[in-house]
Design a protein around this motif. Structure first.
Motif, PDB file in Angstrom:
ATOM      1  N   PRO A  80      52.859  38.129  -1.771  1.00  0.00           N
ATOM      2  CA  PRO A  80      51.423  37.235  -2.791  1.00  0.00           C
ATOM      3  C   PRO A  80      50.850  36.932  -1.405  1.00  0.00           C
ATOM      4  CG  PRO A  80      53.132  36.051  -3.654  1.00  0.00           C
ATOM      5  CD  PRO A  80      53.705  37.242  -2.633  1.00  0.00           C
ATOM      6  N   LEU A  81      49.086  37.788  -1.958  1.00  0.00           N
ATOM      7  CA  LEU A  81      48.238  36.954  -1.536  1.00  0.00           C
ATOM      8  C   LEU A  81      48.355  35.955  -1.080  1.00  0.00           C
ATOM      9  CD1 LEU A  81      45.559  40.347  -1.140  1.00  0.00           C
ATOM     10  CD2 LEU A  81      46.373  39.198   0.712  1.00  0.00           C
ATOM     11  N   SER A  82      47.960  35.329  -0.117  1.00  0.00           N
ATOM     12  CA  SER A  82      47.460  33.431  -0.718  1.00  0.00           C
ATOM     13  C   SER A  82      45.771  33.565  -0.505  1.00  0.00           C
ATOM     14  CB  SER A  82      47.748  32.727   0.530  1.00  0.00           C
ATOM     15  OG  SER A  82      46.981  33.056   1.931  1.00  0.00           O
ATOM     16  N   HIS A  83      45.306  32.530  -1.448  1.00  0.00           N
ATOM     17  CA  HIS A  83      43.755  32.424  -1.334  1.00  0.00           C
ATOM     18  C   HIS A  83      43.054  32.572   0.043  1.00  0.00           C
ATOM     19  CE1 HIS A  83      40.228  31.060  -2.932  1.00  0.00           C
ATOM     20  NE2 HIS A  83      39.548  30.805  -2.535  1.00  0.00           N
ATOM     21  N   GLU A  84      43.639  32.769   0.863  1.00  0.00           N
ATOM     22  CA  GLU A  84      42.869  32.130   2.301  1.00  0.00           C
ATOM     23  C   GLU A  84      43.631  33.158   3.049  1.00  0.00           C
ATOM     24  OE1 GLU A  84      45.308  29.113   4.124  1.00  0.00           O
ATOM     25  OE2 GLU A  84      44.167  27.402   4.168  1.00  0.00           O
ATOM     26  N   ASN A  85      43.977  33.758   3.205  1.00  0.00           N
ATOM     27  CA  ASN A  85      44.560  35.750   2.972  1.00  0.00           C
ATOM     28  C   ASN A  85      43.176  36.119   2.108  1.00  0.00           C
ATOM     29  OD1 ASN A  85      46.406  34.845   4.637  1.00  0.00           O
ATOM     30  ND2 ASN A  85      48.164  35.723   3.729  1.00  0.00           N
ATOM     31  N   LEU A  86      43.342  35.947   1.272  1.00  0.00           N
ATOM     32  CA  LEU A  86      42.168  37.155   0.189  1.00  0.00           C
ATOM     33  C   LEU A  86      41.098  36.981   1.095  1.00  0.00           C
ATOM     34  CD1 LEU A  86      42.065  38.411  -2.228  1.00  0.00           C
ATOM     35  CD2 LEU A  86      41.712  36.104  -3.063  1.00  0.00           C
ATOM     36  N   LEU A  87      40.604  35.912   1.390  1.00  0.00           N
ATOM     37  CA  LEU A  87      39.126  35.160   1.612  1.00  0.00           C
ATOM     38  C   LEU A  87      39.306  36.070   3.062  1.00  0.00           C
ATOM     39  CD1 LEU A  87      38.127  31.862   0.574  1.00  0.00           C
ATOM     40  CD2 LEU A  87      37.512  34.129  -0.368  1.00  0.00           C
ATOM     41  N   ILE A  88      39.759  35.950   3.908  1.00  0.00           N
ATOM     42  CA  ILE A  88      39.791  36.553   5.628  1.00  0.00           C
ATOM     43  C   ILE A  88      39.942  37.811   5.764  1.00  0.00           C
ATOM     44  CG2 ILE A  88      41.271  36.740   7.871  1.00  0.00           C
ATOM     45  CD1 ILE A  88      42.334  33.594   7.079  1.00  0.00           C
ATOM     46  N   ASN A  89      40.705  38.353   5.112  1.00  0.00           N
ATOM     47  CA  ASN A  89      41.021  39.993   4.895  1.00  0.00           C
ATOM     48  C   ASN A  89      39.099  40.743   4.087  1.00  0.00           C
ATOM     49  OD1 ASN A  89      43.282  40.083   5.335  1.00  0.00           O
ATOM     50  ND2 ASN A  89      44.833  40.075   3.381  1.00  0.00           N
ATOM     51  N   GLU A  90      38.724  39.773   3.086  1.00  0.00           N
ATOM     52  CA  GLU A  90      37.278  40.045   2.692  1.00  0.00           C
ATOM     53  C   GLU A  90      36.181  40.131   3.828  1.00  0.00           C
ATOM     54  OE1 GLU A  90      36.006  42.064  -0.067  1.00  0.00           O
ATOM     55  OE2 GLU A  90      37.748  42.051  -0.355  1.00  0.00           O
ATOM     56  N   LEU A  91      36.611  38.459   4.458  1.00  0.00           N
ATOM     57  CA  LEU A  91      35.867  38.901   5.141  1.00  0.00           C
ATOM     58  C   LEU A  91      35.956  39.946   6.550  1.00  0.00           C
ATOM     59  CD1 LEU A  91      35.903  35.471   6.128  1.00  0.00           C
ATOM     60  CD2 LEU A  91      34.105  36.368   5.699  1.00  0.00           C
ATOM     61  N   ILE A  92      36.896  40.330   7.342  1.00  0.00           N
ATOM     62  CA  ILE A  92      36.907  41.969   8.134  1.00  0.00           C
ATOM     63  C   ILE A  92      36.602  42.856   7.143  1.00  0.00           C
ATOM     64  CG2 ILE A  92      39.060  42.495   9.247  1.00  0.00           C
ATOM     65  CD1 ILE A  92      40.482  39.658   9.285  1.00  0.00           C
ATOM     66  N   ARG A  93      36.810  42.947   6.036  1.00  0.00           N
ATOM     67  CA  ARG A  93      37.086  44.104   5.494  1.00  0.00           C
ATOM     68  C   ARG A  93      35.689  44.422   5.511  1.00  0.00           C
ATOM     69  NH1 ARG A  93      39.262  46.261  -0.358  1.00  0.00           N
ATOM     70  NH2 ARG A  93      38.054  43.847  -0.861  1.00  0.00           N
ATOM     71  N   GLU A  94      34.249  43.230   4.857  1.00  0.00           N
ATOM     72  CA  GLU A  94      33.065  43.096   5.165  1.00  0.00           C
ATOM     73  C   GLU A  94      32.596  44.326   6.146  1.00  0.00           C
ATOM     74  OE1 GLU A  94      29.369  40.795   3.380  1.00  0.00           O
ATOM     75  OE2 GLU A  94      30.753  39.733   4.343  1.00  0.00           O
ATOM     76  N   TYR A  95      33.316  43.601   7.374  1.00  0.00           N
ATOM     77  CA  TYR A  95      32.615  43.789   8.482  1.00  0.00           C
ATOM     78  C   TYR A  95      32.591  44.929   9.494  1.00  0.00           C
ATOM     79  CZ  TYR A  95      33.708  44.415  13.581  1.00  0.00           C
ATOM     80  OH  TYR A  95      33.301  44.707  15.010  1.00  0.00           O
ATOM     81  N   LEU A  96      34.002  45.247   8.419  1.00  0.00           N
ATOM     82  CA  LEU A  96      34.430  46.747   9.003  1.00  0.00           C
ATOM     83  C   LEU A  96      33.836  47.200   8.092  1.00  0.00           C
ATOM     84  CD1 LEU A  96      38.192  46.483   8.990  1.00  0.00           C
ATOM     85  CD2 LEU A  96      36.720  46.511  11.272  1.00  0.00           C
TER      86      LEU A  96
END
Length: 142
Positions: free
Chosen positions: A45-61
């Motif tokens: 399962p995605l941790s809260h931190e990984n969810l936020l990190i992945n979203e920052l990266i996705r927004e950048y991409l």
């Protein structure tokens, strides 16, 4: 009459000139990854931190039009298909935005903040390890 080699060369040059060749290569890589992705192996399962990190990266991409890379990130990480609301992200990161910062990904604003702090303070930021990911500990001394 043109040879097969000449036709291949002309086609490649045309696709490169139009900027399509790199998109096609990225799309093929994404499709190959998708085909090889083992859906039977459950992801943690995605941790809260990984969810936020992945979203920052996705927004950048997404901002930089790296759509196929973003689709691979979403598929591989288990990130929800629908992006998180930007205001939610800003609140979670305890970030206040002005009109100009809303035109670029949050990651740019965070980077700008740290680069500006470095110039002003001449010190280093102390990073503390995650409570959910002990292998992510990083510390910088002042």
């Amino acid at each position: 009459m043109a040879t097969v080699t000449e036709l291949k060369s002309a086609l490649k040059e045309t696709l490169e000139t139009r900027g399509v060749l790199q998109q096609l290569k990225a799309r093929i890589r994404a499709e190959v990854f998708s085909a090889l992705d083992d859906q039977s192996t459950p992801r943690p399962p995605l941790s809260h931190e990984n969810l936020l990190i992945n979203e920052l990266i996705r927004e950048y991409l997404d901002f930089n039009k790296y759509r196929y890379t973003a689709s691979v990130l979403t598929a591989e990480s288990g990130q929800p298909e629908v992006p998180l609301d930007r205001q939610f992200m800003a609140n979670e990161l305890n970030v206040a935005e002005d009109a100009s910062s809303k035109t670029v990904p949050l990651l740019y604003g965070l980077l700008h903040h740290f680069l500006s702090s470095k110039e002003e303070n001449k010190g280093k930021v102390l990073l503390r390890g995650s409570t959910t990911h002990s292998h992510l500990n990083a510390e910088s001394s002042p």
